[in-house]
Write a protein that holds these residues in place. Structure first.
Motif, PDB file in Angstrom:
ATOM      1  N   ARG A  55     109.042 -49.657 -35.475  1.00 12.65           N
ATOM      2  CA  ARG A  55     107.677 -49.835 -36.103  1.00 12.65           C
ATOM      3  C   ARG A  55     106.735 -49.451 -34.808  1.00 12.65           C
ATOM      4  N   LYS A  81     101.156 -47.878 -39.038  1.00 10.53           N
ATOM      5  CA  LYS A  81     100.936 -48.332 -40.454  1.00 10.53           C
ATOM      6  C   LYS A  81     100.878 -50.199 -40.237  1.00 10.53           C
ATOM      7  N   PRO A  82      99.632 -50.632 -40.735  1.00  6.90           N
ATOM      8  CA  PRO A  82      99.644 -51.958 -40.443  1.00  6.90           C
ATOM      9  C   PRO A  82     100.513 -52.903 -41.119  1.00  6.90           C
ATOM     10  N   ASN A  83     100.947 -53.774 -40.249  1.00  6.55           N
ATOM     11  CA  ASN A  83     102.123 -54.700 -40.457  1.00  6.55           C
ATOM     12  C   ASN A  83     101.152 -56.069 -41.591  1.00  6.55           C
ATOM     13  N   SER A  84     101.678 -55.861 -42.738  1.00  7.50           N
ATOM     14  CA  SER A  84     100.847 -56.870 -43.680  1.00  7.50           C
ATOM     15  C   SER A  84     101.173 -58.199 -43.603  1.00  7.50           C
ATOM     16  N   VAL A  85     102.459 -58.437 -43.127  1.00  3.47           N
ATOM     17  CA  VAL A  85     102.860 -59.653 -42.879  1.00  3.47           C
ATOM     18  C   VAL A  85     102.146 -60.505 -41.895  1.00  3.47           C
ATOM     19  N   VAL A  97     105.358 -66.521 -44.607  1.00  2.00           N
ATOM     20  CA  VAL A  97     104.554 -65.642 -44.291  1.00  2.00           C
ATOM     21  C   VAL A  97     104.893 -65.693 -42.669  1.00  2.00           C
ATOM     22  N   LEU A 117     107.136 -63.118 -40.202  1.00  3.50           N
ATOM     23  CA  LEU A 117     106.530 -62.409 -38.973  1.00  3.50           C
ATOM     24  C   LEU A 117     107.707 -62.699 -37.876  1.00  3.50           C
ATOM     25  N   GLY A 144     104.752 -51.748 -45.314  1.00  5.23           N
ATOM     26  CA  GLY A 144     103.897 -52.508 -44.442  1.00  5.23           C
ATOM     27  C   GLY A 144     104.176 -54.005 -44.757  1.00  5.23           C
ATOM     28  N   GLN A 145     104.639 -54.225 -46.269  1.00  5.15           N
ATOM     29  CA  GLN A 145     104.908 -55.429 -46.490  1.00  5.15           C
ATOM     30  C   GLN A 145     106.477 -55.917 -46.005  1.00  5.15           C
ATOM     31  N   GLN A 146     106.861 -55.192 -45.179  1.00  8.22           N
ATOM     32  CA  GLN A 146     108.054 -55.440 -44.692  1.00  8.22           C
ATOM     33  C   GLN A 146     109.368 -55.680 -45.501  1.00  8.22           C
TER      34      GLN A 146
END
Lengths: 344, 344
Positions: free
Chosen positions: A3, A50-54, B54, B58, B118-120
């Motif tokens: 990532r 790609k942004p990490n939305s968590v 969340v 992370l 992105g949402q992992q």
DNA sequence: AACCTCAAGTTAATCGATTAAACACATCGG
DNA sequence: CCGATGTGTTTAATCGATTAACTTGAGGTT
């Protein structure tokens, strides 16, 4: 697949992560020189950032996810249309739908709510797969939206089909074709269906408006499946000729399917000898019957959309009273004028 | 509703957050005295602590969410059963399902994949709503599981119905009832359905095993809906008596529905004059026909379960070849012995 | 007494973003 | 030349958990 983080972009562009964040999110971007912005964007592109939305969610306290709790995904083919409506709106708004099926188990509902609130979803939709009045589960947030159900104790945004108007439309359709003796093949009382009561009210109101005295013999009840519809229709067709209905409004398409079977059995043709209107516009049934069934559609897709729109704050739901979604009539080929001897 | 954090629990119990974390997760818990554990648990209970997933995600890089990408949620009533299967397993394992409907739009698929990665999400399932061979979208991770579709270029875990065996089961059922002249009401070639080819292969194989020369006139094609089935069945019923089939195996339940209509039209009774077997075990159709339809069920629920089990690593999928899920035959009342003059 | 071991915690770094506040530097008016 | 103003960017705190590494004190050994 390693990532790539924002710091990688920052390093490549020779700036700090703060700058990258601002550029990529377009926040405060007037304060960053066009050259730098350009560099940052190129760097991001180059490293495939790609942004990490968590991480973002943790910081912003917004997950851009909406929880959808439903009693049963599997048991009705309607589920898909409601999900699709909700999902489409969610996608348009850049949100994702998290689905939880509780199978009407109170413990599962509790767990689901916990999981969703732990997951910090931005909104919650509580969906039923057929129109009912529900006792909402304890712990359901006050701003959750109810879909295809009305709260027993009120005070929540909710959307349900306008069954009464749908019933009226169905009967008007038959009236307009010239029928006067219109039966209602209803569901049995023991199923305690909201829809049953409301569609019947619509039926009565239209008859009253037309100055027709409702004949109690024409209101029959059965199990709301094909077998029940067949049996109920048979009972009606055995009535002495002058009391026999020339048209049947069926509680749902499955009962209408049974009415078709009964008509065949008695050697009656549809719509020549008997007109039939269903309800639900059930996929793979209504249009596939022979002749194709005129019916009233349940607006599942639209209700799904509405619920999501309210949940995301695009629309304001009135907590005082459930929103009524119109049920359009779908004209196909099962309605015609009554047989000649009954004509006017 | 203020969120209570782990530090609140820690403060109340008079310990550090590290201790709280260990106690509540049961990690290294031997290193913490029972009294302290007790205190922590009570404190957590007292303040109503709910972990923030969340933040946990992370840190642990695991979201306990599985992405499910599907081409179309709405268009088939099968969706629900597959979702239900996947969802049940996910729940058993403490995972949540994130649903994305791409409507077969390539751009939407790209976005969906991006959103999910992105949402992992911990795993991805790519589902089709009917059995096909697909070009998997670029960017789909190698460990994604394919549901109800086979990858055009192989090399991925996938599950599809065993259509060939299903076709065999259907024909065997008719054979066992004594039929020799068994028609196959197939879908037209232009629909290019995997299922069509495989079911036909099964049909041919069973006939061969039984030493029956397949009659090309008994393999007819039409649109795989009720209308098509009706028309195809009518064509068959117009054949001269000695060439006419005594049984029909229909590509799907909708065509079977049409075959019923054709039989009615010709004054034939089912199963007295004609036996019929469908495919799909479509809810609200198969069981509701009159007589109830004997059919082969598509194992959607089971495939959904399998896909999720593999996705979560509970089961190992073989990337070399798609897993074939058996299609059980559902015996109802549309199969009987052939009419007397055809008996042996 | 010096050293080691063990039990029962605590400290602090970390996951990857967002964002208020600080900073460095240039420009400009008086 | 001083301070004010503005511009462009960085610093560092923060979101709420997890966990490797460290601490502290008690007890045991030689």
């Amino acid at each position: 697949m390693v990532r790539v983080r924002m710091s990688d972009v920052a390093a490549r562009a020779g700036v700090s992560t703060a700058t990258v964040s601002m550029v990529l999110n377009g926040v405060n971007s007037t304060r960053i020189s066009p050259q730098t912005q350009q560099r940052v964007r190129e760097a991001a592109e180059a490293v495939g950032y790609k942004p990490n939305s968590v991480a973002r969610s943790l910081r912003t306290q917004q997950t851009r996810m909406v929880g959808l709790i439903s009693d049963t995904i599997a048991s009705t083919p309607f589920a898909g249309r409601m999900l699709a409506g909700a999902n489409d709106v969610a996608r348009e708004q850049g949100h994702l739908v998290v689905l939880v099926d509780t199978e009407r188990d109170v413990e599962a509902e509790r767990q689901a709510l916990q999981a969703l609130s732990g997951q910090q979803v931005d909104a919650i939709i509580y969906a039923c797969m057929w129109h009912r009045v529900v006792e909402v589960p304890e712990g359901l947030p006050g701003d959750a939206v109810l879909l295809d159900c009305a709260p027993a104790s009120g005070g929540r945004a909710a959307v349900v089909p306008d069954e009464r108007a749908g019933g009226m439309a169905a009967v008007r359709e038959l009236l307009a074709a010239g029928h006067r003796r219109i039966a209602f093949l209803d569901a049995e009382k023991r199923f305690d269906l909201v829809a049953s009561r409301l569609r019947y009210e619509g039926y009565l109101e239209v008859l009253a408006d037309a100055g027709i005295e409702p004949d109690p013999a024409l209101h029959v009840r059965a199990e709301p499946v094909a077998g029940g519809g067949r049996e109920a229709a048979l009972r009606l067709l055995e009535l002495p000729e002058q009391r026999r209905p020339t048209a049947m409004f069926c509680f749902n398409d499955r009962m209408a399917m049974g009415a078709y079977a009964a008509a065949h059995h008695c050697g009656l043709s549809i719509p020549g000898d008997l007109s039939v209107v269903g309800y639900d516009d059930q996929q793979l049934i209504a249009a596939d019957l022979d002749p194709p069934l005129t019916t009233v559609a349940l607006p599942h897709y639209e209700m799904g959309r509405w619920a999501m729109e309210v949940a995301l704050g695009l629309l304001k739901g009135d907590p005082a009273v459930p929103h009524l979604m119109p049920c359009p009539i779908i004209r196909r080929a099962s309605v015609g004028p009554p047989p000649a001897q009954f004509g006017d």
